[in-house]
Design a protein around this motif. Structure first.
Motif, PDB file in Angstrom:
ATOM      1  N   ASP A   2       0.837  -1.204   0.000  1.00 26.83           N
ATOM      2  CA  ASP A   2       0.000   0.000   0.000  1.00 26.83           C
ATOM      3  C   ASP A   2       0.870   1.251   0.000  1.00 26.83           C
ATOM      4  N   LEU A   3       1.506   1.474  -1.134  1.00 29.16           N
ATOM      5  CA  LEU A   3       2.346   2.653  -1.317  1.00 29.16           C
ATOM      6  C   LEU A   3       1.511   3.869  -1.694  1.00 29.16           C
ATOM      7  N   PHE A   4       0.369   3.651  -2.357  1.00 29.27           N
ATOM      8  CA  PHE A   4      -0.379   4.737  -2.980  1.00 29.27           C
ATOM      9  C   PHE A   4      -1.681   5.043  -2.234  1.00 29.27           C
ATOM     10  N   SER A   5      -2.364   6.103  -2.709  1.00 29.80           N
ATOM     11  CA  SER A   5      -3.699   6.518  -2.263  1.00 29.80           C
ATOM     12  C   SER A   5      -3.702   7.031  -0.827  1.00 29.80           C
ATOM     13  N   GLY A   6      -3.629   8.365  -0.723  1.00 30.61           N
ATOM     14  CA  GLY A   6      -3.680   8.974   0.593  1.00 30.61           C
ATOM     15  C   GLY A   6      -3.014  10.336   0.665  1.00 30.61           C
ATOM     16  N   ASN A   7      -2.430  10.800  -0.437  1.00 31.23           N
ATOM     17  CA  ASN A   7      -1.765  12.093  -0.440  1.00 31.23           C
ATOM     18  C   ASN A   7      -1.899  12.694  -1.835  1.00 31.23           C
ATOM     19  N   VAL A   8      -2.568  13.828  -1.903  1.00 27.86           N
ATOM     20  CA  VAL A   8      -2.853  14.447  -3.189  1.00 27.86           C
ATOM     21  C   VAL A   8      -1.588  14.721  -3.988  1.00 27.86           C
ATOM     22  N   TYR A   9      -0.475  15.026  -3.303  1.00 31.53           N
ATOM     23  CA  TYR A   9       0.751  15.395  -3.999  1.00 31.53           C
ATOM     24  C   TYR A   9       1.425  14.200  -4.665  1.00 31.53           C
ATOM     25  N   VAL A  10       1.009  13.004  -4.294  1.00 31.87           N
ATOM     26  CA  VAL A  10       1.482  11.778  -4.941  1.00 31.87           C
ATOM     27  C   VAL A  10       0.419  11.237  -5.891  1.00 31.87           C
ATOM     28  N   ASP A  11      -0.826  11.174  -5.389  1.00 31.52           N
ATOM     29  CA  ASP A  11      -1.898  10.558  -6.170  1.00 31.52           C
ATOM     30  C   ASP A  11      -2.290  11.379  -7.399  1.00 31.52           C
ATOM     31  N   GLN A  12      -2.154  12.707  -7.330  1.00 36.25           N
ATOM     32  CA  GLN A  12      -2.535  13.552  -8.456  1.00 36.25           C
ATOM     33  C   GLN A  12      -1.325  14.078  -9.231  1.00 36.25           C
ATOM     34  N   TYR A  13      -0.158  13.600  -8.877  1.00 32.04           N
ATOM     35  CA  TYR A  13       1.053  13.983  -9.608  1.00 32.04           C
ATOM     36  C   TYR A  13       1.002  13.365 -11.006  1.00 32.04           C
ATOM     37  N   GLU A  14       1.637  14.025 -11.952  1.00 34.09           N
ATOM     38  CA  GLU A  14       1.753  13.451 -13.304  1.00 34.09           C
ATOM     39  C   GLU A  14       3.210  13.132 -13.586  1.00 34.09           C
ATOM     40  N   PRO A  15       3.556  11.845 -13.708  1.00 37.03           N
ATOM     41  CA  PRO A  15       2.692  10.663 -13.656  1.00 37.03           C
ATOM     42  C   PRO A  15       2.339  10.258 -12.227  1.00 37.03           C
ATOM     43  N   LYS A  16       1.166   9.664 -12.083  1.00 35.51           N
ATOM     44  CA  LYS A  16       0.651   9.293 -10.773  1.00 35.51           C
ATOM     45  C   LYS A  16       1.616   8.364 -10.038  1.00 35.51           C
ATOM     46  N   GLY A  17       1.812   8.677  -8.747  1.00 35.06           N
ATOM     47  CA  GLY A  17       2.602   7.802  -7.886  1.00 35.06           C
ATOM     48  C   GLY A  17       4.098   7.971  -7.979  1.00 35.06           C
ATOM     49  N   LYS A  18       4.578   8.753  -8.938  1.00 34.44           N
ATOM     50  CA  LYS A  18       6.027   8.876  -9.135  1.00 34.44           C
ATOM     51  C   LYS A  18       6.764   9.376  -7.893  1.00 34.44           C
ATOM     52  N   PRO A  19       6.241  10.367  -7.152  1.00 30.94           N
ATOM     53  CA  PRO A  19       7.028  10.896  -6.029  1.00 30.94           C
ATOM     54  C   PRO A  19       7.398   9.871  -4.972  1.00 30.94           C
TER      55      PRO A  19
END
Length: 475
Positions: free
Chosen positions: A81-98
């Motif tokens: 569960d690395l993803f889903s919970g922080n707008v700066y990661v989840d809405q980054y382009e590309p998603k999840g990269k940070p």
């Protein structure tokens, strides 16, 4: 690809002092025979359920580097569960990269797939796996005709002293034989029962010096795994967000989990014992405060400096606390923006605990509802509505949040009322809901849902902006 940051030796005196204050001598015995490797302490560091919470990564990096600077025998892994919970990661382009970028920087060496790894879709997951400088594993996943590229069931990692560790990846799939994610995100994938699959890999105990299950099944299932598979040395778990400060022993198997959101770092300390067996102890390091790695802080700051997400869209005169308050906000928005009689939201999709009084930003809304599900409208009868509510309550353990109606569950039955407390008339109603509920919940319905043309997050933003424009304060 971003350049990987080396494990620094800077501030050695400070870090050595920090390390010595945290790590004390101990001994707890495991049932594994000692290998012929050097008589040195080995450390497995672990996290789980980070959910894109990157703000604590500077502290995580400092602690990990501190430990590595005093001991070459360190492995760092994640239990999913690395993803889903922080707008700066989840809405980054590309998603999840940070978060993958930061995990590369800190030096993670392995991750087991979590259910939220599928939230962005299989193609994006392929991209994030390719970006990672570490493998991802899952033993109970089979690719039938999917976009997701095949992955290994297990992985071997070796300490600097030559001690070999086998890590088996296991992912929960106990509801409808899929993980807890949108069903449309796992097309072409088959998920077997992880508890049953685990027994197929008992050979790993003989192929390595240590055998670790890297599990994203949840605490209760980790206990069952340990009980049924005594050949495993330890279970590093996730999914249930359970914090086990010193771990829990089941027979001779140590079960541990760090909670969630990078608040703590789990530590397994492993030493050859006097009786020829490995000694293992579990402990926890708090990351709630402490020294930060400056380079990682600069990188985190670069990701969160996005003015769009700081835009104020509403003013709350009272805080919204808990699922009931936040669920009412969401379902009111769905009902109004979907031009429906009622709005509905599953409690599991409410991803923050509160909104403080004062400004609500676009970033706050994405934190509350990060999944980008479509807003659908479905015509339903009273009995169909009852079926949906009961499926959530009885089969999924979720209390469905509603707007425009009230309900009670009494003696195994659902009773519906209007907002005045009167029995709801029998007729067809328009019900607005997210497409996860429509696809994942098993409920009676004759009609098919119609798309509203917007996502649930967009519905929330539009709704809150409209209230501000007419001077209404939501509370």
């Amino acid at each position: 690809m971003d350049k990987q940051r080396p494990f620094p030796m800077k501030n050695l005196t400070i870090k050595l002092t920090f390390y010595l204050l945290i790590f004390l001598s101990f001994s707890c015995q495991s049932n594994k025979n000692q290998s012929s490797s050097e008589n040195t302490e080995m450390i497995i560091l672990h996290t789980n359920d980070m959910h894109a919470k990157i703000d604590n990564f500077p502290r995580l990096a400092f602690v990990v580097d501190s430990i590595r600077s005093t001991n070459p025998n360190v492995i760092l892994v994640s239990a999913g569960d690395l993803f889903s919970g922080n707008v700066y990661v989840d809405q980054y382009e590309p998603k999840g990269k940070p978060i993958i970028d930061l995990m590369n920087e800190v030096g993670f060496e392995l991750n087991v797939l979590g259910n939220h790894e599928f939230d962005y879709g299989q193609n994006i997951l392929n991209d994030r796996i390719a970006q990672a400088n570490f493998p991802m594993v899952c033993a109970n996943l089979r690719n039938i005709n999917a976009e997701l590229k095949p992955m290994k069931a297990y992985e071997y990692l070796t300490f600097s002293n030559g001690t070999k560790v086998a890590f088996l990846g296991l992912l929960e799939a106990f509801v409808d034989s899929i993980p807890s994610c949108h069903p449309n995100k796992v097309h072409g994938l088959k998920f077997d029962n992880p508890l049953e699959v685990a027994s197929d890999y008992a050979f790993l105990q003989d192929s390595a010096d240590l055998y670790i299950a890297l599990s994203h099944m949840g605490y209760e299932y980790d206990l069952k795994l340990a009980e049924n598979n005594p050949e495993i040395d330890a279970v590093i778990g996730g999914h249930s967000h359970t914090k086990l400060d010193t771990g829990e022993w089941v027979n001779s198997v140590l079960v541990t989990q760090t909670g969630s959101y990078v608040k703590d770092l789990g530590v397994l300390r492993i030493k050859p014992g006097k009786t020829g067996k490995y000694e293992i102890k579990s402990e926890m390091i708090s990351l709630s405060n402490g020294t930060e790695d400056r380079q990682i802080r600069e990188k985190v700051t670069s990701y969160i400096e996005n003015p769009y997400f700081k835009e104020k869209i509403h003013e709350l005169d009272l805080a919204l606390n808990g699922d009931d308050d936040l669920g009412r906000l969401m379902t009111d928005a769905f009902r109004v923006q979907g031009n429906a009689d009622f709005g509905m939201q599953n409690s599991g999709g409410i991803r923050v605990k509160s909104f403080d009084a004062g400004a609500v930003t676009i970033g706050d809304v994405f934190a509350l509802d990060p999944f980008g599900n479509d807003l659908l409208v479905l015509e339903m009868t009273n009995e169909e509505i009852k079926s949906l509510i009961m499926n959530g309550y009885k089969d999924r353990g979720e209390k469905v949040k509603v707007s425009g109606l009230e309900y009670e569950i009494k003696e195994g039955k659902v009773n519906l009322f209007d907002t005045e407390g009167n029995t709801m008339p029998e007729k067809r109603y328009k019900v607005a809901m997210n497409d996860y509920m429509y696809n994942a919940f098993e409920f009676d319905h004759v009609n098919s849902a119609k798309a509203s043309g917007i996502t649930t997050t967009e519905a929330l933003i539009i709704y809150l902006k409209s209230l501000s424009e007419i001077g209404v304060r939501y509370n």
